[in-house]
Write a protein that holds these residues in place. Structure first.
Motif, mmCIF file in Angstrom:
data_model
loop_
_atom_site.group_PDB
_atom_site.id
_atom_site.type_symbol
_atom_site.label_atom_id
_atom_site.label_comp_id
_atom_site.label_asym_id
_atom_site.label_seq_id
_atom_site.Cartn_x
_atom_site.Cartn_y
_atom_site.Cartn_z
ATOM 1 N N THR A 95 23.496 69.718 15.042
ATOM 2 C CA THR A 95 23.351 70.985 15.756
ATOM 3 C C THR A 95 22.091 71.711 15.297
ATOM 4 O OG1 THR A 95 25.769 71.156 15.791
ATOM 5 C CG2 THR A 95 24.533 73.124 16.388
ATOM 6 N N LEU A 96 21.842 71.713 13.994
ATOM 7 C CA LEU A 96 20.658 72.402 13.465
ATOM 8 C C LEU A 96 19.372 71.721 13.918
ATOM 9 C CD1 LEU A 96 21.900 73.175 9.834
ATOM 10 C CD2 LEU A 96 22.032 74.634 11.867
ATOM 11 N N ARG A 97 19.375 70.397 13.963
ATOM 12 C CA ARG A 97 18.194 69.651 14.437
ATOM 13 C C ARG A 97 17.914 69.988 15.889
ATOM 14 N NH1 ARG A 97 14.169 68.632 15.623
ATOM 15 N NH2 ARG A 97 13.026 66.696 15.761
ATOM 16 N N LEU A 98 18.959 70.071 16.698
ATOM 17 C CA LEU A 98 18.784 70.436 18.102
ATOM 18 C C LEU A 98 18.148 71.814 18.217
ATOM 19 C CD1 LEU A 98 19.383 69.785 21.157
ATOM 20 C CD2 LEU A 98 21.441 71.185 20.832
ATOM 21 N N SER A 101 14.501 72.117 17.679
ATOM 22 C CA SER A 101 13.718 71.451 18.705
ATOM 23 C C SER A 101 12.625 70.659 17.997
ATOM 24 C CB SER A 101 13.189 72.467 19.715
ATOM 25 O OG SER A 101 12.694 71.812 20.853
ATOM 26 N N ASN A 102 11.404 70.734 18.433
ATOM 27 C CA ASN A 102 10.303 70.054 17.739
ATOM 28 C C ASN A 102 9.275 71.078 17.293
ATOM 29 O OD1 ASN A 102 11.215 67.471 17.643
ATOM 30 N ND2 ASN A 102 10.171 66.790 19.478
ATOM 31 N N ASN A 103 9.741 72.244 16.904
ATOM 32 C CA ASN A 103 8.837 73.311 16.477
ATOM 33 C C ASN A 103 8.332 73.072 15.061
ATOM 34 O OD1 ASN A 103 9.132 74.818 18.904
ATOM 35 N ND2 ASN A 103 11.143 75.443 18.198
ATOM 36 N N GLU A 104 7.223 73.711 14.743
ATOM 37 C CA GLU A 104 6.622 73.580 13.418
ATOM 38 C C GLU A 104 7.314 74.494 12.422
ATOM 39 O OE1 GLU A 104 2.456 74.361 13.738
ATOM 40 O OE2 GLU A 104 2.086 72.560 14.931
ATOM 41 N N LYS A 105 7.477 74.019 11.199
ATOM 42 C CA LYS A 105 7.993 74.786 10.065
ATOM 43 C C LYS A 105 9.096 75.765 10.481
ATOM 44 C CE LYS A 105 5.646 75.514 6.510
ATOM 45 N NZ LYS A 105 4.802 76.109 5.511
ATOM 46 N N THR A 106 10.202 75.198 10.908
ATOM 47 C CA THR A 106 11.305 75.973 11.452
ATOM 48 C C THR A 106 12.524 75.889 10.551
ATOM 49 O OG1 THR A 106 10.534 75.548 13.697
ATOM 50 C CG2 THR A 106 12.824 76.222 13.449
ATOM 51 N N MET A 107 13.068 77.055 10.222
ATOM 52 C CA MET A 107 14.338 77.116 9.500
ATOM 53 C C MET A 107 15.409 77.559 10.485
ATOM 54 S SD MET A 107 15.546 79.418 6.225
ATOM 55 C CE MET A 107 14.666 78.428 5.015
ATOM 56 N N VAL A 108 16.450 76.748 10.596
ATOM 57 C CA VAL A 108 17.563 77.078 11.480
ATOM 58 C C VAL A 108 18.688 77.637 10.625
ATOM 59 C CG1 VAL A 108 19.172 76.233 13.211
ATOM 60 C CG2 VAL A 108 16.896 75.194 13.014
ATOM 61 N N TYR A 122 13.001 72.060 9.450
ATOM 62 C CA TYR A 122 12.321 70.977 10.154
ATOM 63 C C TYR A 122 10.878 71.359 10.449
ATOM 64 C CZ TYR A 122 17.066 69.332 10.852
ATOM 65 O OH TYR A 122 18.337 68.901 10.639
ATOM 66 N N ASP A 123 10.034 70.353 10.455
ATOM 67 C CA ASP A 123 8.640 70.528 10.872
ATOM 68 C C ASP A 123 8.379 69.459 11.922
ATOM 69 O OD1 ASP A 123 6.020 71.268 11.142
ATOM 70 O OD2 ASP A 123 5.362 70.439 9.221
ATOM 71 N N LYS A 124 8.385 69.875 13.166
ATOM 72 C CA LYS A 124 8.334 68.961 14.303
ATOM 73 C C LYS A 124 9.468 67.955 14.174
ATOM 74 C CE LYS A 124 3.511 69.763 15.179
ATOM 75 N NZ LYS A 124 2.200 69.204 15.351
ATOM 76 N N GLU A 125 9.160 66.654 14.051
ATOM 77 C CA GLU A 125 10.225 65.647 13.962
ATOM 78 C C GLU A 125 10.657 65.361 12.525
ATOM 79 O OE1 GLU A 125 9.350 62.161 16.254
ATOM 80 O OE2 GLU A 125 8.803 63.335 18.006
ATOM 81 N N GLU A 126 9.984 65.964 11.556
ATOM 82 C CA GLU A 126 10.288 65.705 10.151
ATOM 83 C C GLU A 126 11.323 66.698 9.610
ATOM 84 O OE1 GLU A 126 7.978 65.492 5.854
ATOM 85 O OE2 GLU A 126 6.855 66.012 7.647
ATOM 86 N N CYS A 127 12.291 66.182 8.877
ATOM 87 C CA CYS A 127 13.290 67.029 8.230
ATOM 88 C C CYS A 127 12.780 67.388 6.841
ATOM 89 C CB CYS A 127 14.620 66.290 8.133
ATOM 90 S SG CYS A 127 15.895 67.247 7.297
ATOM 91 N N ALA A 165 15.823 71.518 24.554
ATOM 92 C CA ALA A 165 15.779 70.982 23.189
ATOM 93 C C ALA A 165 16.393 69.582 23.121
ATOM 94 C CB ALA A 165 16.485 71.931 22.223
ATOM 95 N N PHE A 166 17.418 69.307 23.916
ATOM 96 C CA PHE A 166 17.972 67.953 23.944
ATOM 97 C C PHE A 166 16.885 66.950 24.326
ATOM 98 C CE2 PHE A 166 22.446 69.488 24.085
ATOM 99 C CZ PHE A 166 23.020 68.553 23.238
ATOM 100 N N LEU A 167 16.110 67.292 25.338
ATOM 101 C CA LEU A 167 15.043 66.398 25.781
ATOM 102 C C LEU A 167 13.954 66.266 24.712
ATOM 103 C CD1 LEU A 167 13.876 64.643 28.034
ATOM 104 C CD2 LEU A 167 12.904 66.721 29.045
ATOM 105 N N MET A 168 13.588 67.394 24.103
ATOM 106 C CA MET A 168 12.522 67.397 23.100
ATOM 107 C C MET A 168 12.890 66.605 21.842
ATOM 108 S SD MET A 168 10.103 69.102 24.523
ATOM 109 C CE MET A 168 9.029 69.330 23.128
ATOM 110 N N THR A 169 14.168 66.511 21.538
ATOM 111 C CA THR A 169 14.599 65.847 20.299
ATOM 112 C C THR A 169 15.148 64.445 20.547
ATOM 113 O OG1 THR A 169 16.788 66.876 20.466
ATOM 114 C CG2 THR A 169 15.120 68.039 19.150
ATOM 115 N N LYS A 170 14.881 63.895 21.680
ATOM 116 C CA LYS A 170 15.442 62.589 22.038
ATOM 117 C C LYS A 170 15.177 61.524 20.967
ATOM 118 C CE LYS A 170 15.867 59.478 25.971
ATOM 119 N NZ LYS A 170 15.429 59.196 27.337
ATOM 120 N N GLY A 171 14.052 61.588 20.308
ATOM 121 C CA GLY A 171 13.724 60.632 19.256
ATOM 122 C C GLY A 171 14.618 60.754 18.034
#
Length: 193
Positions: A95-98, A101-108, A122-127, A165-171
């Motif tokens: 849920t937090l990864r969703l 999304s793929n935003n930079e330096k994001t704390m959920v 998360y930072d884009k696709e990196e946890c 966000a579902f589409l953006m995080t498909k990877g």
């Protein structure tokens, strides 16, 4: 390929139909503690608006938690039934990864009550920080964009377009190999608590 996406883990009811990397129909509205009442009605609308039928689904992606115990289990139960009956592939995402999304330096942040929050960074696709539970006084927010319950830190709550966000995080979707063993992700508190 047609994918049904469902998030019932927290404050929103999110439904999206993704076909060939395009959202063809979506629903995203606040629905705290009413997801079970609304999900099938809204799902029917989703299919009607898209011109698709349930039997057209090739895969389903759901949030696996953290979040409301009941909320997480709603989407999980739907995924198990659809995955078995059609059959189709089942995927999960945190849920937090969703929400990141793929935003930079994001704390959920999601309120976990008792002066605690579910936290993922998360930072884009990196946890950068695996999903965890922390006391509010231990969370350092200064270097991050906040998503979710920022009001825990006297800031304005902020949520992305969760269908998008579902589409953006498909990877980051994780395929479930055996849906019989599909279980919610409930974060346990760290050993130091």
């Amino acid at each position: 390929m047609l994918t049904l996406c469902i998030d019932t883990a927290y404050k929103y009811l999110v439904l999206a139909l993704i076909e060939d990397d395009h959202i063809i129909s979506s629903y995203c509205e606040p629905c705290l503690k009413r997801q079970s009442e609304e999900v099938f009605v809204r799902m029917e609308e989703l299919f009607r608006n898209s011109g698709k039928e349930r039997k057209d689904i090739d895969s389903i992606c759901i949030t696996k938690g953290p979040g409301s115990y009941t909320g997480v289990r709603i989407a999980m139960s739907i995924a198990k039934v659809i995955g078995e009956v059609l059959p189709c592939d089942v995927y999960t995402i945190s849920t937090l990864r969703l929400y990141a999304s793929n935003n930079e330096k994001t704390m959920v942040l999601m309120d976990a009550r008792a002066k605690r929050a579910y936290v993922g960074v998360y930072d884009k696709e990196e946890c950068l920080l695996e999903d965890t539970t922390m006391y509010l006084d231990e969370i350092d927010i200064k270097d991050y964009s906040l998503v979710g319950d920022a009001s825990l830190f006297d800031k304005e709550d902020s949520y992305p377009n969760l269908a998008e966000a579902f589409l953006m995080t498909k990877g980051s979707w994780e395929k479930v190999e055996n849906i019989a063993y599909l279980t919610p992700e409930y974060l346990k508190e760290s050993e130091k608590y």
